[in-house]
Every structure is written in C-alpha cells, then in structure tokens.
Scaffold this active site. Structure first.
Site, PDB file in Angstrom:
ATOM      1  N   GLY A  98     -11.013   0.879 -48.154  1.00 45.37           N
ATOM      2  CA  GLY A  98     -10.453  -0.050 -49.135  1.00 45.37           C
ATOM      3  C   GLY A  98     -10.675   0.477 -50.534  1.00 45.37           C
TER       4      GLY A  98
ATOM      5  N   ARG B 290      -8.186 -26.264 -55.879  1.00 48.40           N
ATOM      6  CA  ARG B 290      -6.974 -25.888 -55.158  1.00 48.40           C
ATOM      7  C   ARG B 290      -6.733 -26.656 -53.876  1.00 48.40           C
ATOM      8  NH1 ARG B 290      -7.454 -19.410 -56.148  1.00 48.40           N
ATOM      9  NH2 ARG B 290      -7.013 -19.629 -58.355  1.00 48.40           N
TER      10      ARG B 290
END
Ligand SMILES: Cc1cc2nc3c(=O)[nH]c(=O)nc-3n(C[C@H](O)[C@H](O)[C@H](O)COP(=O)(O)OP(=O)(O)OC[C@H]3O[C@@H](n4cnc5c(N)ncnc54)[C@H](O)[C@@H]3O)c2cc1C
Ligand code: FES
Lengths: 247, 635
Positions: free
Chosen positions: B39, B329
């Site tokens: 990554g 959220r």
C-alpha cells in the site's frame, strides 16, 4: 443512444497497434464516458473477446490515473476536465468517437490505451520533496506564511499528475507539470533551503526523460484539470536562470 | 485469548511507557532487516518512507501506476488535530472524548487517546513537508469544523486535503527511493501472504503488466491496503479498492474485527442509473455552511427555488438542534434514509435530499463561499451539469468507510506474528462510527508515528533468526494455490461477466447490510451471497490470459474475495444484537428511532477467526476506565 467507438488496440509494448471499431447501442446520456467503455467491455466478454485495457481509479477527477485522448483532445471535448468526469451527454447520438492513448516519447504504450508515465515520478524523485525526516518538525505555527503565498503554493500543488499537459503539447513538454511542483515547494519557506538544487535537478531530469522543450503555446493550461497556469512555467524559467547564476 | 497489549500507567502516559519499554535495534542491525509494505496511501507511503529513514530495507507495493494515486488522494475535507489554535476549549482530552463517543464506545480507550495525543505533532510534520494548508490573513493556520464535534480542529487544503497529504507522503517516499532505501513496486497486486512457522515472512504479488507471479521475502509484512467498501460496489471509493490482501491474511490466520461496521456517508451524489460505477462524495465540510432539507409535502414537484421557506423541512436542525447540520455521519445518513423511505426524497429517482447554500451565500457573500468550496462546486457542475450557487445540491447516502478491518493490538500487530495492519484496513480507533477528518489522521499516525516505534519491538527478536529463502516449500504451496485459482477463473468460460456478479453482490449488501439491518434480512442475505458464490464459480466468464495485462482477471480475483467477505459482514451484523454507531439493528432502537446500545451484552470488539469457510467469534472485552459510556446523544 448509439455511438461508434474507434479504439486503439495494441497487444503490448512490443507489438504495433491499430484502430478497431465497435458499435455500442444501449448507452444513456447520464453514463460517464468510462462507464460506456465498461459497458463495451462487458459486451466484448460476452462475445468472447479480450477486453480493452484503459486506466482509471478514483473516477472523481483527483487521482490522475485516467488518460484518454478522445477525438483529438486530451481528456475529451471539454477544457480543464479529466476523462472520468466526462459524460456521454457531451456526444451526439450516432457519433463516431476516436479513442487513443496519449502519445509522447516519454509515455510508451503498455497495452491498448494504457501508458507508462513513470517518467513523471522520476522527475519528482530528483527533488520534488523537502529533505526533512519524520519526527524533526518544529511547531506548525512557528513559521507564519501569508495567506496569499499559501494560496499560490496550493494553486500549483493541485496538479494531479495526469500528464494531459504533455499529451496536448506539440513538443510533448512536461514543463507545466515540473514547474507546478517546483513552484509549490520553492514558494514556501520550508522549501527555500533546497530551492536551487530542486529546480536544476528536476528540470534536468525532465530533459533526460525525453520530454520536449516548452515553446509557450499555452495548450497545456487549457487541458489541465486543475487550471494550473502557464505563468508557472515562466516562473520556473526565472528560478532556473537564477539558480544557474548562483551555482 | 486476545491480548491487546495495552501498556501500564495512566492514560496520558501509556504511549510513553510503551516506548520506554520497547526493544530498540541499533542502526547497523536495522540495515539487515527488511520490511514489506503493501500500500502506498497515507499509511503505507508514510510508514515506508519513515521506516526507510530509520534504516530498514523497505519494499513498497501498490496496484496503481504511481504511489501518488492511492485512494487517500481523494479525501477532501480535512484532518483533525487537537492544536486548540482557535482557543475554543479543545484539548487532547476533548478530542479523545469526542472520538470515543463518536465511535459509540466500541473502541479501545488507550488507542483513541494515543490518536488524539499524536495529532498535533502530525500537523507540524506535514507543514514541514510543504503541505500548503489553508491560512488566515495573519499567516497562521486556519481551521474549520467537522461533524460530531463542537470545536474547530480540522486543518485543510481547500477541498483537496487528502491529495496534499498524500503527495507529501509520496514525495517523502521518492526521496527515500532516490536514497536507495526503498524499492517501489508499482502495478503489483498482493495476492497472498506467506506465513512460515506462524510468522509472516513474505507475499506473492502479481505483476499487473506481465501477469507474472513473484515471491518476496521479508522479516515483517505491513498491510496498508485501505478500505473495502467496494463490497457494496457503489461507494465513494476508487474502483480498484479491494479487500484481497486483508482477506487472504484473514484466511491465513489474522482475525477480522467488526467487519460489518461500515460508514455510510450522508453527502454523496445520488445514483442515477444501473450502469453507474461509483458515487462521488461531496465533502462533509459543505455541511458547515450548507443546510439540509426536504420539502414538507410528499412528492413536491415544484421548482426547488419556488418552495417557500415555511414548506421546507430542515430535518437535521429539527431533530438535533444542538448539532443541526453537523450531526455525525451515521445519524445524518439514517435521518436522510428515514425521509427518503417515507416518500420525501427529491431528484430523478426520489433518492436524494437537498443541500442548500442560499442562506450562507446571503450571510457571507458569494466570494467567501467560493473561496471555501469552489472546487467542490465545480466538481458538482461537471458531474451533474447543475450550478449549485443557483440551486441546491442533491445528495444521498453512500458507502464510504470501513471502520472494521484486521484486528490489531496496541502495537498494530495482527494475530499473525510479524504481520501488521495500518490505516483504514485495520480496526483500531474509530469504533462503530468514524468522525469526519479522523481517518486521514489515523492513517498518517499509524504510518508515520506508531508503527515505526512498535515494529522494532518484534524485529529485535528476529535478528538471530534465519530468513527463509524464496524456495521455501510454503512459497511453493501458496503459489500453487494462486495458480489454481487463476486457472479456474479463466477456464469456467460461463455466461456472466464479473461486473454482473459485483452488481448483484452490491444490491444484496446495500439492501441488508448497510444503513439499517435486521435479523431476517441478514439471514436471507447470507443465503443469497452463498448462492451468488456458487453461481460465480460456475458461470463467470473472464477472457484473455493470465500472462498479460488483464483487468477482467484482476476484477474477478478481487470480487471472489469480496463475495466471501460479504458473508462474514452479514454474519457479524447478525450476531451483534444491539445498535451502535453505524451498526443499526432495527430491533434495537429507542421510541424516537435512535440507536440503542446493549452494553451489558456487547461491550466488546468482535474478532472473527477463519475456519474453513466458517467463522469463529473471539471477544475483546472493552474496559472503560476514563470515560463512562453514556447514551450517545446529539440532540
Ligand atoms: C472520497 C473520500 C473522501 C474522504 N475524505 C476524508 C476526509 O476529508 N478526512 C479524513 O480524515 N478521511 C477522509 N476519507 C477517508 C480516508 O481518505 C481514508 O481512510 C484514508 O486515506 C485511507 O488511507 P490508507 O493509507 O489506509 O489507504 P489508501 O490510501 O486507500 O491506500 C491503499 C493502498 O493499498 C494499495 N493496495 C490495495 N490493495 C492492494 C493489493 N492487493 N496489493 C497491492 N497494493 C494494494 C493501493 O494501491 C493503495 O496504494 C475519505 C475517503 C474517501 C473515499
Ligand atoms: S480516474 Fe482518477 S482522475 Fe480520473
């Protein structure tokens, strides 16, 4: 809607490529251009053919991975936009759309529409950073930076590294890309220490990679998805001259 | 027994105490040690560069053509830090509390405290690396607010914060490449992990240009592979984001924690057609100035601007007067879903709500709003063709972030020795719901500050061990398994495309395992996904060969893992008979529709062990010494 895609197909870096036409029927105006190509690829699988290789990742105009030359323009018919932000509503029903990879000596084709842009990374490798190790930073507000300088640095830093500037330039110059990174870092106090070596090394690498020279046609800033201005190139040239004098 | 290895001492001293006791490695010995980092996002690039600076030999892998394109690039809104520059009562403690509460008390206190503690030095770091953060006229750094908090602690670079942070990490990585301390492997996808004698010792990756499978050996392996919300297919993630690396690690023994905890973001662009491949996020920062509403009348077809003020329902302000449009959220998404499900949705498919700037433009002037959000408004226009300065944006909830991931201890090590998981792919700090602007922070801190100070504690013990060679029989075994899987995919030659299966999986997951969940639906989903898996392995069609660039094959390999992960996610959501954060079980809600935690039964982190296609649950009990879990209210 129906369109005919005329698409560059090339097995790999060693073989020669050519255009192949594909008629696609059941598209809608709301589809993005890349979704239309996805759809074509699904049709190709159903017909037992190899899919067309093309690049994308974020599909929201920020990663810079998508890179198609569409009807003779980098990223398609609109200015300052990435390929992934292009929608089929920008084309006419029945239109023939020519799709090619970006062409530049420094961007060899890997397969179909996929190219190798590692030359851009190698320019960065020469100095597109600040030589400071993790863990050595002073308090962030210790050095004040005026809003106008921070904003200007950000304007240049916004480059997404897609290479549209190169693809659209008749000289295949990477001057806009290179100058954006140099000006971003060199205009900030943190970047001052290495300002001259940065500009000299990065500009030199740009030439070594086989990118052409800039002749100030201004074509690049029209295609740049981040509206990076060619003033950056002029500024880089001044910085370069200055750095040479003091070398 | 899961050992989270939380250090001794009061919470303010735990990280220091850890570092004092951790084993160190002298510089000469570091050179002899090699680390694989998979990554190149903020966590991956940040750790690879820093580990290389420390003297280790690092190899960094990513599937894109350049490290600069990892999906961290797409983060828009900002990054949190407890600097208290605004003098508004912020502190490490306040940030710790907000994050713990935001996660609905389903994360470890010690980890969360450390996240808040290291946030301020991280901003110093990024400024030093040349990140052009937004500034005030006087030259100091500017801040804004994000959902779920009442202070201004978010740092930002216009609407492109992730881009600027990632580019800083990417340049630092290239600096170390130039110094020949790190080797980069672009267009390489990790297909499996190699575990030898219980320790992670290498990976097998596929060169995406030639198709070749390659073996890599190291003394430790770090996974920094990002989020897996593409399991829903439609999400705010990049098309290539995948779960394959962590899923393969899971199958080789790493426990998977809270797999079903998924954040659904309230402000993405709505889906408009079946062919859609992605949902674009509109940064949450827009909720600082935008007001969210739907018409009070069902199916109101009037022109948006013609709907008078008194006929608009600003439902977040109505339900959560204290936080209003800045409610966290999970809550904002559920509230939108509630309105949409009841028939108040707007837009073509009636699946959206309005985000309106006209009050802000009136109050602050067009110039200020443009200065704050011009690139977001521009993006909105490119995608929808609509000018949001003139009429409200239409937004809709979309799968966005995986709180779940590989279980890690305080050192960020998984249950496999020598295997670390950092950034979004682990389960660590966010609990059942992640606060906005906290995950760039977590990814960066994991990579820059934590891992480089914990990995030594393990590597010090490997100094006297022989590193296995690439010819070790375990490499042969793993490679054979991969080859068989690829050969199988290419030979099925069925009648359905990979995308077809991904769309089907996405529909099931979105229907049953997203914003609200129930027992019956989840049980049904598990059966459906198992059927889908059988269908996939019988009827999928992949053209081309494995010895070339073949994006269909890449998609098929990723989807095969997503399908299996989907089963685990539903299993996890089914087992957790409570509502917490983003995990909303319809059976467990209060009278006014808020989430109802069941602390006496579920105050633990679920860590799942893979066992031949079945999953075994292990529990890490959560102890709250400093903050008493309370009802998470934003009213
Ligand atoms: C649209 C959007 C907006 C966001 N906005 C914000 C925000 O404003 N503030 C905030 O704090 N957070 C935000 N987030 C969340 C945040 O951006 C991410 O959680 C964070 O960047 C993840 O970083 P990472 O390093 O873990 O992974 P990523 O940046 O996703 O990197 C993953 C890396 O792993 C590589 N990889 C994956 N699989 C493999 C494999 N099998 N083999 C080899 N390589 C592999 C990829 O190539 C890539 O390099 C946002 C997220 C999205 C999607
Ligand atoms: S796919 Fe990321 S910019 Fe187009």
């Amino acid at each position: 809607m129906k369109v005919t895609f005329k698409i560059w197909r090339q097995e790999n870096a060693k073989t020669k490529g050519d255009f192949k036409s594909y008629e696609v029927y059941d598209l809608t105006k709301d589809m993005s251009f890349l979704e239309a190509l996805d759809h074509l690829n699904e049709l190709l699988v159903e017909r037992d053919e190899k899919t067309i290789a093309f690049e994308y990742d974020c599909r929201e105009g920020i990663c810079g991975q998508c890179c198609l030359f569409i009807n003779g323009r980098a990223h398609g018919p609109h200015s300052n936009m990435t390929t992934c932000q292009l929608h089929m509503r920008s084309f006419k029903d029945g239109e023939t759309i020519v799709v090619e990879p970006w062409r530049a000596t420094a961007f060899p084709v890997i397969k179909d529409l996929v190219i190798d842009r590692s030359s851009l990374d190698r320019i960065i490798e020469q100095g597109g950073y600040i030589n400071a190790k993790t863990g050595t930073a002073p308090e962030a507000n210790a050095i004040l930076i005026s809003k106008s300088i921070a904003d200007k640095a950000m304007d240049a830093a916004a480059c997404i590294g897609c290479g549209a500037c190169v693809a659209t330039c008749k000289n295949s110059s990477a001057a806009l890309f290179t100058s954006a990174k140099i000006n971003h870092l060199n205009s900030l106090p943190q970047g001052h220490q290495e300002a001259s070596t940065r500009v000299l090394k990065m500009a030199r690498q740009m030439e070594l990679e086989g990118f052409g020279s800039c002749t100030f046609t201004g074509a690049c800033e029209v295609e740049c998805p981040e509206h990076i201005s060619i003033i950056n190139i002029a500024e880089m040239n001044v910085r370069r001259l200055k750095a040479k004098w003091f070398e | 027994m899961l050992d989270s290895k939380i250090p001794e001492g009061p919470i303010e001293n735990k990280w220091l105490n850890y570092q004092i006791k951790a084993k160190l490695i002298n510089p000469a010995n570091k050179k002899a040690l090699s680390i694989i980092v998979v990554g190149s996002g903020l966590s991956g690039a940040g750790s690879a560069a820093t580990l290389a600076e420390l003297g280790y030999h690092v190899k960094c892998f990513y599937y894109q053509d350049s490290a600069r394109r990892a999906h961290s690039i797409a983060a828009q809104g900002g990054i949190n830090a407890a600097k208290n520059y605004q003098h508004d009562g912020d502190s490490v403690w306040r940030m710790f509390y907000d994050t713990l509460k935001g996660g609905d008390f389903r994360s470890r206190e010690a980890n969360v405290y450390r996240l808040a503690e290291l946030s301020a030095p991280l901003i110093d770091h990024f400024v030093q690396q040349g990140v052009p953060f937004a500034r005030e006229y006087g030259g100091v750094l500017a801040n804004r607010s994000f959902g779920g908090v009442q202070v201004q602690r978010t740092f930002y670079t216009r609407g492109q914060t992730g881009q600027q942070l990632l580019l800083a990490a990417y340049s630092q990585l290239y600096k170390m490449k130039k110094a020949k301390k790190v080797e980069l492997f672009p267009r390489h996808e990790m297909l499996d992990l190699v575990v030898i004698d219980g320790k992670a010792k290498g990976i097998i990756a596929r060169n995406l240009v030639t198709g070749q499978l390659k073996r890599f050996v190291a003394d430790a392996v770090v996974l920094a592979t990002g989020g897996y919300s593409r399991v829903f297919r439609l999400s705010t993630l990049a098309i290539g984001c995948n779960a394959s690396a962590i899923w393969k690690a899971h199958k080789r023994g790493a426990y998977f924690a809270a797999p079903s905890f998924t954040q659904i973001h309230p402000t993405a662009l709505p889906q408009t057609s079946e062919a859609q491949s992605k949902l674009t996020l509109m940064s949450e920062s827009l909720r600082n100035d935008g007001r969210i509403w739907v018409p009070k009348k069902k199916g109101d077809n009037r022109n948006t601007n013609d709907i008078p003020e008194e006929e608009r329902d600003y439902y977040l302000e109505r339900r959560y007067p204290n936080f209003g449009n800045l409610a966290p959220r999970d809550i904002a998404s559920r509230a939108a879903k509630e309105r949409i499900d009841k028939g108040y949705g707007v837009g073509q498919l009636k699946n959206a709500v309005y985000l309106d700037f006209r009050h802000a433009i009136k109050q602050f002037g067009m110039h200020t709003i443009k200065d704050r959000y011009s690139n977001l408004f521009e993006m909105y226009k490119k995608i929808t063709g609509v000018d949001a300065y003139q009429e409200p944006m239409q937004i809709s909830p979309a799968a966005h972030f995986s709180m779940g991931g590989l279980w890690v201890d305080y050192e960020l090590m998984t249950t496999i020795q020598g295997l670390y998981a950092i950034g979004e792919c682990n389960f660590s700090d966010h609990g059942a719901n992640r606060l906005g602007a906290n995950s760039l922070l977590q990814a960066s801190i994991d990579g820059y500050f934590i891992l480089p100070n914990t990995i030594n504690n393990y590597l010090a013990n490997t100094l006297n061990e022989m590193r296995p060679t690439l010819e070790h029989p375990e490499f042969d075994n793993v490679q054979k398994e991969i080859e068989q899987q690829i050969a199988k995919l290419l030979s099925i030659n069925g009648n359905k495309t990979v995308d077809h299966f991904h769309r089907e999986l996405g529909k099931i997951m979105w229907q049953e395992c997203a914003m609200s969940r129930n027992k019956q639906g989840l049980e049904k989903a598990i059966v459906q996904i198992k059927d889908l898996k059988r269908d996939f392995w019988k009827n999928v069609k992949v053209t081309g060969s494995d010895k070339e660039m073949n994006t269909e094959l890449e998609k098929a390999l990723r989807l095969a893992d997503f399908i299996e992960l989907g089963i685990l996610m539903c299993t996890d959501a089914l087992q957790r008979e409570e509502s917490c954060g983003a995990h909303f079980r319809e059976e467990y809600q209060t009278k006014d529709g808020e989430a109802m935690r069941v602390d006496h039964r579920f105050s633990y982190v679920s860590a799942w062990e893979y066992n031949n296609g079945n999953f075994k649950l292990h529990k890490e009990q959560l102890e709250f010494e400093y903050v008493k879990p309370s009802v998470r209210s934003y009213k």
